[in-house]
Design a protein around this motif. Structure first.
Motif: not given
Length: 193
Positions: A58-76
């Motif tokens: 979502r281009p208008t949402k804060p990037q760091a917030e989006q990375v945190r959201n993804f990283r919480t789900q997407c575990r390496p």
């Protein structure tokens, strides 16, 4: 695949010799989590599929917030394939603002996972907004007809999503289907642990 497919019988999907990999929706924007992600990734891996995860950007949402959201789900440790970023909307931004927003997000994501993500979008969206902006990234392009995608800047297409109306045993509704293009192979997008 995402919650839109509803219940998936992964043992049946995994038994399909033509199915080799699946990308699962993990997150969207800053706080949206796909409610079936954990179940889907656990069962897809259990039944032998190579699994990758994607974030709907979502281009208008804060990037760091989006990375945190993804990283919480997407575990390496759960990933076989590099992360994928799904970019299909401008969020009302102009081309330059959109590209700036996306590049900030990609840099943060690369820092988090130490590898470049795969970029997913539609042919028309790429040609309108992303031409000459994503050098160095592999492109996964959707175009739902019999004509292979053609990108205005002549970029190579890693994979072509050719239909959103595919059917596979084990899934009640439609699924997206894709094919690798040219001499590309899945080894190119293997997650490096």
């Amino acid at each position: 695949m995402s919650h839109y497919q509803g219940n998936v019988w992964w043992e049946t999907v995994g038994a399909n010799s033509k199915m080799y990999y699946v990308y699962l929706k993990a997150s969207e924007g800053g706080d949206n989590i796909d409610r079936r992600y954990l179940e889907n990734i656990t069962l897809a891996r259990r039944y032998g599929l190579k699994v990758g995860s994607y974030h709907f950007y979502r281009p208008t949402k804060p990037q760091a917030e989006q990375v945190r959201n993804f990283r919480t789900q997407c575990r390496p440790q759960d990933q076989d394939l590099v992360p994928m970023v799904d970019i299909e909307t401008t969020g009302g931004l102009g081309r330059a603002e959109l590209c700036d927003s996306l590049h900030k997000f990609l840099r943060l994501l690369e820092r988090e996972y130490r590898q470049k993500p795969l970029i997913y979008t539609y042919e028309s969206f790429y040609n309108s907004y992303l031409t000459n902006q994503l050098g160095g990234y592999k492109l996964f392009i959707a175009k739902y007809n019999s004509q292979k995608p053609v990108l205005r800047d002549g970029r190579d297409v890693f994979a072509w999503q050719y239909t959103s109306k595919g059917r596979i045993n084990g899934v009640t509704g439609y699924v997206d289907k894709s094919r690798l293009m040219g001499r590309h192979s899945m080894r190119e997008i293997r997650f490096r642990h």
